[in-house]
Design a protein around this motif. Structure first.
Motif, PDB file in Angstrom:
ATOM      1  N   SER A   1      26.146   3.252 -21.609  1.00 26.10           N
ATOM      2  CA  SER A   1      25.583   3.118 -20.253  1.00 26.10           C
ATOM      3  C   SER A   1      25.941   4.286 -19.348  1.00 26.10           C
ATOM      4  O   SER A   1      26.224   4.121 -18.167  1.00 26.10           O
ATOM      5  CB  SER A   1      26.063   1.807 -19.604  1.00 26.10           C
ATOM      6  N   LEU A   2      25.920   5.476 -19.914  1.00 24.95           N
ATOM      7  CA  LEU A   2      26.182   6.680 -19.124  1.00 24.95           C
ATOM      8  C   LEU A   2      24.984   7.609 -19.264  1.00 24.95           C
ATOM      9  O   LEU A   2      24.751   8.186 -20.325  1.00 24.95           O
ATOM     10  CB  LEU A   2      27.448   7.389 -19.596  1.00 24.95           C
ATOM     11  N   TYR A   3      24.185   7.703 -18.192  1.00 25.05           N
ATOM     12  CA  TYR A   3      22.997   8.558 -18.224  1.00 25.05           C
ATOM     13  C   TYR A   3      23.399  10.000 -17.984  1.00 25.05           C
ATOM     14  O   TYR A   3      24.119  10.320 -17.038  1.00 25.05           O
ATOM     15  CB  TYR A   3      21.987   8.116 -17.164  1.00 25.05           C
ATOM     16  N   MET A   4      22.924  10.877 -18.869  1.00 22.73           N
ATOM     17  CA  MET A   4      23.268  12.289 -18.783  1.00 22.73           C
ATOM     18  C   MET A   4      21.986  13.113 -18.681  1.00 22.73           C
ATOM     19  O   MET A   4      21.249  13.252 -19.662  1.00 22.73           O
ATOM     20  CB  MET A   4      24.043  12.720 -20.036  1.00 22.73           C
ATOM     21  N   PRO A   5      21.668  13.657 -17.521  1.00 20.01           N
ATOM     22  CA  PRO A   5      20.495  14.528 -17.389  1.00 20.01           C
ATOM     23  C   PRO A   5      20.578  15.691 -18.378  1.00 20.01           C
ATOM     24  O   PRO A   5      21.636  16.278 -18.574  1.00 20.01           O
ATOM     25  CB  PRO A   5      20.588  15.027 -15.945  1.00 20.01           C
ATOM     26  N   GLY A   6      19.450  15.977 -19.006  1.00 16.55           N
ATOM     27  CA  GLY A   6      19.423  17.038 -19.998  1.00 16.55           C
ATOM     28  C   GLY A   6      19.690  16.547 -21.399  1.00 16.55           C
ATOM     29  O   GLY A   6      19.353  17.205 -22.375  1.00 16.55           O
ATOM     30  N   ARG A   7      20.309  15.385 -21.501  1.00 14.48           N
ATOM     31  CA  ARG A   7      20.590  14.811 -22.817  1.00 14.48           C
ATOM     32  C   ARG A   7      19.774  13.556 -23.071  1.00 14.48           C
ATOM     33  O   ARG A   7      19.264  13.338 -24.177  1.00 14.48           O
ATOM     34  CB  ARG A   7      22.081  14.476 -22.936  1.00 14.48           C
ATOM     35  N   ASP A   8      19.656  12.729 -22.045  1.00  8.99           N
ATOM     36  CA  ASP A   8      19.015  11.423 -22.208  1.00  8.99           C
ATOM     37  C   ASP A   8      17.583  11.449 -21.686  1.00  8.99           C
ATOM     38  O   ASP A   8      17.233  12.201 -20.786  1.00  8.99           O
ATOM     39  CB  ASP A   8      19.815  10.351 -21.455  1.00  8.99           C
TER      40      ASP A   8
END
Length: 539
Positions: free
Chosen positions: A495-502
């Motif tokens: 539950s950790l949103y990572m811009p550029g990855r997700d």
């Protein structure tokens, strides 16, 4: 001839004139350089001038009694600390915690092994359950306040230093000198990285074994290893962050502060001063709001401690289930790994060491629940010695780096409980010469007076240790790409949103479709404008 006579006469007259000239002033005599003034001591007392300390001492308790003549309240304060009681009542879980009832997956248990383990106790003489915790003379002042470097407590002496020269380790040929207690007592001062590290660097049975971010390299580290404790930098001692009041040391693995939202005032009574935020606040990056936004979800240590065990290897696995093997001659043996560390010991089992370890990352809110000796466990699952609370949704967690130590250790097949076993003994003792599980378990459980079915097996265990030391220079902090691309550092954190990855594949496709249509529209519009402009010009 006449010319020669005139020349000789001139030389004679010149010499006479020189002889009659007043002598030039003599050069001043060389004066000895003035000695450099002795720097003022940070202490307000010179302990070499105290008559109470200017005598021979037979043992540590005699030194303590001399200390108490001036420091009348010190021992009473020590008696209230975790360093003395080795117990802690958790305010939230109401678990009674401490080294007497928590079974770890390193050396496993203090009970039944007191004489060995209490080398790291701030007291003298704790060899069994009869230890007098109310005695002020049993408090060891020197172990924390020695500045000579000559004071050392050895395993097996129940918290005493050697009072005569002794061979240690046994049969090694190495001699540990008995400290001159008079000189040590006269040389006391503030705590240091060395005095704190005498125990905390060597937890779990050796240098760098337990924590991964605490070892002897921090006695005099370079800036690359720890920017706070660097000998050529800030040169912090442990006490600069763990600021003590009345011998109470803030910072606890029983109730760690995972999220600290207040920048603290030094000198103010506050249990949470041993946090990054206590000094740096929650916006530690000047003029960089994007980086400051990270502090809402990530502990500072995530980016600023990219690896642990950066100076020397730390133990990552201890498999007790293989202990007891003998060589072809029926004798115990040891094996070393390529780095010279123990890989196998007949009396302890298999080990695994690693260097420059990338931490494991979890949501953590400071809540810790422990598997105690009396806890019923499910042996079909990995037993968490300490389970960590935290989630993305609880509003009080951050992502933290952890050292996760894994092992195998014995449990009671009849009661489904972890077992206390005897690990300490002289090499030539009947119990210890050839390690035997039946003897070690029966002896250990009898020593603590606990029920034991007599049948045992081994269960896999894990224990998590928050990483918070060995802070690297900012140039060595994690880069954006190490987390924001796949695979990334934080991939296993739920539950950790990572811009550029997700991202959502179909949503991404829909977005690119709209972008493409918009581009086509712009091109078509531009082409139409050009066409109409040319058509109008022809008229």
């Amino acid at each position: 001839m006449k010319r020669i006579l005139l020349l000789l006469a001139g030389v004679a007259l010149g010499g006479l004139a020189l002889a009659n000239m007043p002598a030039p002033p003599s050069a001043p005599a060389a004066t000895a350089p003035k000695p450099e003034p002795k720097p003022l001591s940070a202490s307000t007392a010179d302990h070499t001038r105290f008559k109470q300390l200017d005598r021979a001492f037979k043992n540590g308790p005699e030194v303590t009694q001399a200390c108490l003549e001036c420091h009348t309240e010190a021992a009473k304060q020590i008696h209230t600390t975790k360093h003395w009681t080795w117990e802690f009542l958790h305010p939230n879980t109401q678990q009674k915690l401490g080294k007497k009832n928590i079974i770890n997956n390193f050396c496993t248990a203090v009970p039944s092994n007191y004489e060995f383990c209490t080398a790291c106790h701030v007291g003298y003489g704790w060899k069994d359950e009869k230890f007098d915790f109310k005695s002020q003379a049993n408090v060891d002042c020197l172990v924390c306040h020695d500045t000579t470097g000559a004071y050392r407590k050895l395993p097996g002496l129940a918290g005493h230093p050697p009072y005569k020269d002794v061979e240690f380790p046994p049969h090694s040929g190495k001699i540990v000198k008995a400290p001159d207690l008079r000189k040590v007592a006269q040389g006391v001062g503030k705590t240091s990285r060395q005095t704190c590290g005498a125990c905390h660097f060597y937890g779990g049975g050796g240098d760098a074994v337990k924590h991964g971010d605490l070892d002897s390299s921090l006695k005099n580290p370079g800036r690359y290893l720890d920017v706070h404790m660097a000998k050529d930098g800030l040169n912090f001692t442990c006490g600069d962050c763990h600021m003590t009041e009345g011998h109470q040391v803030p910072g606890s693995r029983y109730t760690p502060v995972a999220v600290d939202k207040t920048k603290h005032i030094r000198g103010k009574k506050d249990e949470a001063v041993a946090t990054c935020e206590a000094c740096h606040g929650n916006a530690p990056h000047p003029k960089n709001d994007r980086l400051n936004d990270h502090t809402a979800k990530l502990a500072c240590q995530v980016c600023h401690i990219p690896e642990f065990a950066r100076a020397q290897p730390t133990k990552m696995l201890w498999d007790w289930s293989t202990a007891g093997r003998l060589d072809k001659d029926g004798k115990p043996f040891k094996l070393k790994d390529s780095g010279g560390h123990d890989a196998y010991d007949s009396k302890k089992g298999d080990f695994k060491y690693e260097s420059n370890v990338i931490p494991e990352y979890v949501w953590f809110n400071g809540e810790v629940n422990y598997t105690l000796r009396e806890t019923r466990l499910d042996p079909s699952k990995v037993v968490e010695i300490n389970s960590l609370g935290g989630s993305a949704a609880d509003g009080k967690s951050k992502v933290w780096p952890m050292k996760v130590f894994r092992g195998k250790q014995p449990y009671d097949l009849g009661n489904n409980q972890l077992l206390v076993f005897h690990t300490y003994g002289k090499d030539d003792s009947a119990l210890w010469s050839n390690f035997n599980w039946d003897k070690a378990l029966a002896y250990g459980m009898k020593e603590i007076g606990a029920e034991y079915s007599g049948k045992y097996a081994f269960v896999s265990t894990e224990m998590s240790w928050p990483i918070t030391h060995m802070v690297a220079p900012k140039a060595d902090a994690l880069t954006c790409a190490q987390c924001h691309t796949a695979p990334g550092r934080l991939d296993k954190v739920p539950s950790l949103y990572m811009p550029g990855r997700d991202g959502n594949v179909w949503l991404d496709r829909l977005g690119w479709t709209f972008a493409l249509l918009a581009l086509i529209g712009v091109i078509a519009h531009g082409a139409g404008r050009v066409y109409m402009h040319k058509k109008g010009a022809q008229k």
